[in-house]
Each structure stands twice: as structure tokens, then as C-alpha cells.
Scaffold this motif. Structure first.
Motif, PDB file in Angstrom:
ATOM      1  N   ILE A 159       0.833  -1.203   0.000  1.00  0.00           N
ATOM      2  CA  ILE A 159       0.000   0.000   0.000  1.00  0.00           C
ATOM      3  C   ILE A 159       0.871   1.258   0.000  1.00  0.00           C
ATOM      4  CG2 ILE A 159      -1.614   1.366   1.399  1.00  0.00           C
ATOM      5  CD1 ILE A 159      -2.918  -1.299   2.212  1.00  0.00           C
ATOM      6  N   ALA A 160       1.942   1.244   0.796  1.00  0.00           N
ATOM      7  CA  ALA A 160       2.842   2.400   0.846  1.00  0.00           C
ATOM      8  C   ALA A 160       3.517   2.631  -0.504  1.00  0.00           C
ATOM      9  CB  ALA A 160       3.892   2.200   1.937  1.00  0.00           C
ATOM     10  N   VAL A 161       3.970   1.571  -1.137  1.00  0.00           N
ATOM     11  CA  VAL A 161       4.641   1.705  -2.438  1.00  0.00           C
ATOM     12  C   VAL A 161       3.667   2.202  -3.500  1.00  0.00           C
ATOM     13  CG1 VAL A 161       5.728   0.381  -4.302  1.00  0.00           C
ATOM     14  CG2 VAL A 161       6.456   0.038  -1.941  1.00  0.00           C
ATOM     15  N   VAL A 162       2.484   1.632  -3.547  1.00  0.00           N
ATOM     16  CA  VAL A 162       1.487   2.030  -4.547  1.00  0.00           C
ATOM     17  C   VAL A 162       1.068   3.487  -4.340  1.00  0.00           C
ATOM     18  CG1 VAL A 162      -0.895   1.641  -5.326  1.00  0.00           C
ATOM     19  CG2 VAL A 162       0.644  -0.284  -4.994  1.00  0.00           C
ATOM     20  N   SER A 163       0.851   3.887  -3.098  1.00  0.00           N
ATOM     21  CA  SER A 163       0.450   5.276  -2.858  1.00  0.00           C
ATOM     22  C   SER A 163       1.603   6.228  -3.180  1.00  0.00           C
ATOM     23  CB  SER A 163      -0.032   5.473  -1.422  1.00  0.00           C
ATOM     24  OG  SER A 163       1.027   5.253  -0.519  1.00  0.00           O
ATOM     25  N   GLY A 164       2.828   5.836  -2.912  1.00  0.00           N
ATOM     26  CA  GLY A 164       3.983   6.655  -3.265  1.00  0.00           C
ATOM     27  C   GLY A 164       4.115   6.834  -4.759  1.00  0.00           C
ATOM     28  N   LEU A 165       3.958   5.750  -5.498  1.00  0.00           N
ATOM     29  CA  LEU A 165       4.027   5.819  -6.961  1.00  0.00           C
ATOM     30  C   LEU A 165       2.883   6.665  -7.526  1.00  0.00           C
ATOM     31  CD1 LEU A 165       5.056   2.177  -7.930  1.00  0.00           C
ATOM     32  CD2 LEU A 165       6.414   4.253  -8.182  1.00  0.00           C
ATOM     33  N   GLY A 166       1.693   6.488  -6.968  1.00  0.00           N
ATOM     34  CA  GLY A 166       0.553   7.288  -7.413  1.00  0.00           C
ATOM     35  C   GLY A 166       0.786   8.776  -7.172  1.00  0.00           C
ATOM     36  N   SER A 167       1.325   9.096  -6.018  1.00  0.00           N
ATOM     37  CA  SER A 167       1.622  10.489  -5.697  1.00  0.00           C
ATOM     38  C   SER A 167       2.671  11.060  -6.656  1.00  0.00           C
ATOM     39  CB  SER A 167       2.128  10.579  -4.262  1.00  0.00           C
ATOM     40  OG  SER A 167       2.514  11.886  -3.951  1.00  0.00           O
ATOM     41  N   PHE A 168       3.692  10.279  -6.959  1.00  0.00           N
ATOM     42  CA  PHE A 168       4.738  10.706  -7.884  1.00  0.00           C
ATOM     43  C   PHE A 168       4.171  10.982  -9.275  1.00  0.00           C
ATOM     44  CE2 PHE A 168       7.824   9.478 -11.164  1.00  0.00           C
ATOM     45  CZ  PHE A 168       8.808  10.425 -10.923  1.00  0.00           C
ATOM     46  N   VAL A 169       3.364  10.051  -9.778  1.00  0.00           N
ATOM     47  CA  VAL A 169       2.785  10.197 -11.120  1.00  0.00           C
ATOM     48  C   VAL A 169       1.853  11.406 -11.178  1.00  0.00           C
ATOM     49  CG1 VAL A 169       1.234   9.099 -12.794  1.00  0.00           C
ATOM     50  CG2 VAL A 169       3.050   7.770 -11.724  1.00  0.00           C
ATOM     51  N   LEU A 170       1.025  11.565 -10.169  1.00  0.00           N
ATOM     52  CA  LEU A 170       0.113  12.707 -10.126  1.00  0.00           C
ATOM     53  C   LEU A 170       0.886  14.023 -10.083  1.00  0.00           C
ATOM     54  CD1 LEU A 170      -2.798  13.767  -9.912  1.00  0.00           C
ATOM     55  CD2 LEU A 170      -2.559  13.584  -7.425  1.00  0.00           C
ATOM     56  N   GLY A 171       1.936  14.075  -9.283  1.00  0.00           N
ATOM     57  CA  GLY A 171       2.758  15.277  -9.205  1.00  0.00           C
ATOM     58  C   GLY A 171       3.412  15.621 -10.529  1.00  0.00           C
ATOM     59  N   ARG A 172       3.940  14.619 -11.214  1.00  0.00           N
ATOM     60  CA  ARG A 172       4.566  14.856 -12.518  1.00  0.00           C
ATOM     61  C   ARG A 172       3.545  15.360 -13.531  1.00  0.00           C
ATOM     62  NH1 ARG A 172      10.175  13.834 -13.626  1.00  0.00           N
ATOM     63  NH2 ARG A 172       9.420  13.440 -15.704  1.00  0.00           N
ATOM     64  N   TRP A 173       2.359  14.765 -13.524  1.00  0.00           N
ATOM     65  CA  TRP A 173       1.313  15.145 -14.471  1.00  0.00           C
ATOM     66  C   TRP A 173       0.879  16.589 -14.232  1.00  0.00           C
ATOM     67  CZ3 TRP A 173      -4.168  15.794 -13.719  1.00  0.00           C
ATOM     68  CH2 TRP A 173      -4.881  15.907 -14.915  1.00  0.00           C
ATOM     69  N   LEU A 174       0.658  16.949 -12.973  1.00  0.00           N
ATOM     70  CA  LEU A 174       0.243  18.319 -12.661  1.00  0.00           C
ATOM     71  C   LEU A 174       1.356  19.312 -12.985  1.00  0.00           C
ATOM     72  CD1 LEU A 174      -1.623  17.749  -9.283  1.00  0.00           C
ATOM     73  CD2 LEU A 174      -2.639  18.266 -11.511  1.00  0.00           C
ATOM     74  N   SER A 175       2.588  18.939 -12.720  1.00  0.00           N
ATOM     75  CA  SER A 175       3.720  19.816 -13.012  1.00  0.00           C
ATOM     76  C   SER A 175       3.843  20.061 -14.514  1.00  0.00           C
ATOM     77  CB  SER A 175       5.002  19.191 -12.474  1.00  0.00           C
ATOM     78  OG  SER A 175       6.120  19.943 -12.836  1.00  0.00           O
ATOM     79  N   THR A 176       3.664  19.017 -15.297  1.00  0.00           N
ATOM     80  CA  THR A 176       3.737  19.143 -16.753  1.00  0.00           C
ATOM     81  C   THR A 176       2.645  20.064 -17.274  1.00  0.00           C
ATOM     82  OG1 THR A 176       4.646  16.922 -16.920  1.00  0.00           O
ATOM     83  CG2 THR A 176       3.713  17.854 -18.930  1.00  0.00           C
ATOM     84  N   ARG A 177       1.438  19.901 -16.767  1.00  0.00           N
ATOM     85  CA  ARG A 177       0.340  20.774 -17.191  1.00  0.00           C
ATOM     86  C   ARG A 177       0.619  22.227 -16.834  1.00  0.00           C
ATOM     87  NH1 ARG A 177      -5.342  18.987 -15.411  1.00  0.00           N
ATOM     88  NH2 ARG A 177      -5.771  20.898 -16.521  1.00  0.00           N
ATOM     89  N   ARG A 178       1.159  22.456 -15.631  1.00  0.00           N
ATOM     90  CA  ARG A 178       1.454  23.824 -15.202  1.00  0.00           C
ATOM     91  C   ARG A 178       2.526  24.453 -16.093  1.00  0.00           C
ATOM     92  NH1 ARG A 178       2.002  22.849 -10.149  1.00  0.00           N
ATOM     93  NH2 ARG A 178       4.229  22.436 -10.171  1.00  0.00           N
ATOM     94  N   ARG A 179       3.561  23.684 -16.433  1.00  0.00           N
ATOM     95  CA  ARG A 179       4.616  24.204 -17.315  1.00  0.00           C
ATOM     96  C   ARG A 179       4.072  24.513 -18.699  1.00  0.00           C
ATOM     97  NH1 ARG A 179       8.240  20.208 -14.982  1.00  0.00           N
ATOM     98  NH2 ARG A 179       7.588  18.857 -16.667  1.00  0.00           N
ATOM     99  N   GLN A 180       3.179  23.663 -19.220  1.00  0.00           N
ATOM    100  CA  GLN A 180       2.591  23.916 -20.536  1.00  0.00           C
ATOM    101  C   GLN A 180       1.757  25.184 -20.528  1.00  0.00           C
ATOM    102  OE1 GLN A 180       0.445  20.299 -21.305  1.00  0.00           O
ATOM    103  NE2 GLN A 180       2.220  19.278 -22.210  1.00  0.00           N
ATOM    104  N   LYS A 181       0.992  25.403 -19.465  1.00  0.00           N
ATOM    105  CA  LYS A 181       0.180  26.618 -19.363  1.00  0.00           C
ATOM    106  C   LYS A 181       1.050  27.864 -19.314  1.00  0.00           C
ATOM    107  CE  LYS A 181      -4.199  25.726 -17.185  1.00  0.00           C
ATOM    108  NZ  LYS A 181      -4.964  25.798 -15.934  1.00  0.00           N
ATOM    109  N   LYS A 182       2.122  27.815 -18.513  1.00  0.00           N
ATOM    110  CA  LYS A 182       3.017  28.960 -18.411  1.00  0.00           C
ATOM    111  C   LYS A 182       3.691  29.244 -19.747  1.00  0.00           C
ATOM    112  CE  LYS A 182       4.211  29.200 -13.553  1.00  0.00           C
ATOM    113  NZ  LYS A 182       5.307  29.249 -12.585  1.00  0.00           N
TER     114      LYS A 182
END
Length: 61
Positions: A10-33
Motif C-alpha cells: 500500500i505504501a509503495v502504490v500510494s507513493g508511486l501514485g503520488s509521484f505520477v500525479l505530481g509529474r502530471w500536474l507539473s507538466t500541465r502547469r509548465r505547458q500553461k506557463k
């Protein structure tokens, strides 16, 4: 107190999910800027430069 296999999974899956979500949001923010910066730069260009860019885009596709 021992952490079971399920807890580790559960810890590994939630960590990976958090990482992927963070990367996705960061990419969207950079594209908008980048889009906003491009719009500001294009707004300051002369009419001649804008027309030349539009003609180039029409040639490409």
C-alpha cells in the motif's frame, strides 16, 4: 510492531501514485506557463511578423 506485506504494498502504490500525479500536474502547469509566455511574446510582435508566422504555419500543415 511488524509492518506486513500488505502495508508495504500500500505504501509503495500510494507513493508511486503520488509521484505520477505530481509529474502530471507539473507538466500541465509548465505547458500553461509556456502558452501564456508565447501569447505575451506574440502580442508584442508587429503585424508583419505575425503574418509571416501564419504563412509559415500554413505551409507546414
Amino acid at each position: 510492531m511488524e509492518i506486513g506485506i500488505i502495508g508495504i504494498v500500500i505504501a509503495v502504490v500510494s507513493g508511486l501514485g503520488s509521484f505520477v500525479l505530481g509529474r502530471w500536474l507539473s507538466t500541465r502547469r509548465r505547458q500553461k506557463k509556456a502558452a501564456q509566455a508565447r501569447a505575451v511574446a506574440e502580442a508584442g510582435q508587429s503585424r508583419q511578423v505575425r503574418r509571416a508566422r501564419e504563412r509559415e504555419r500554413q505551409r507546414k500543415g
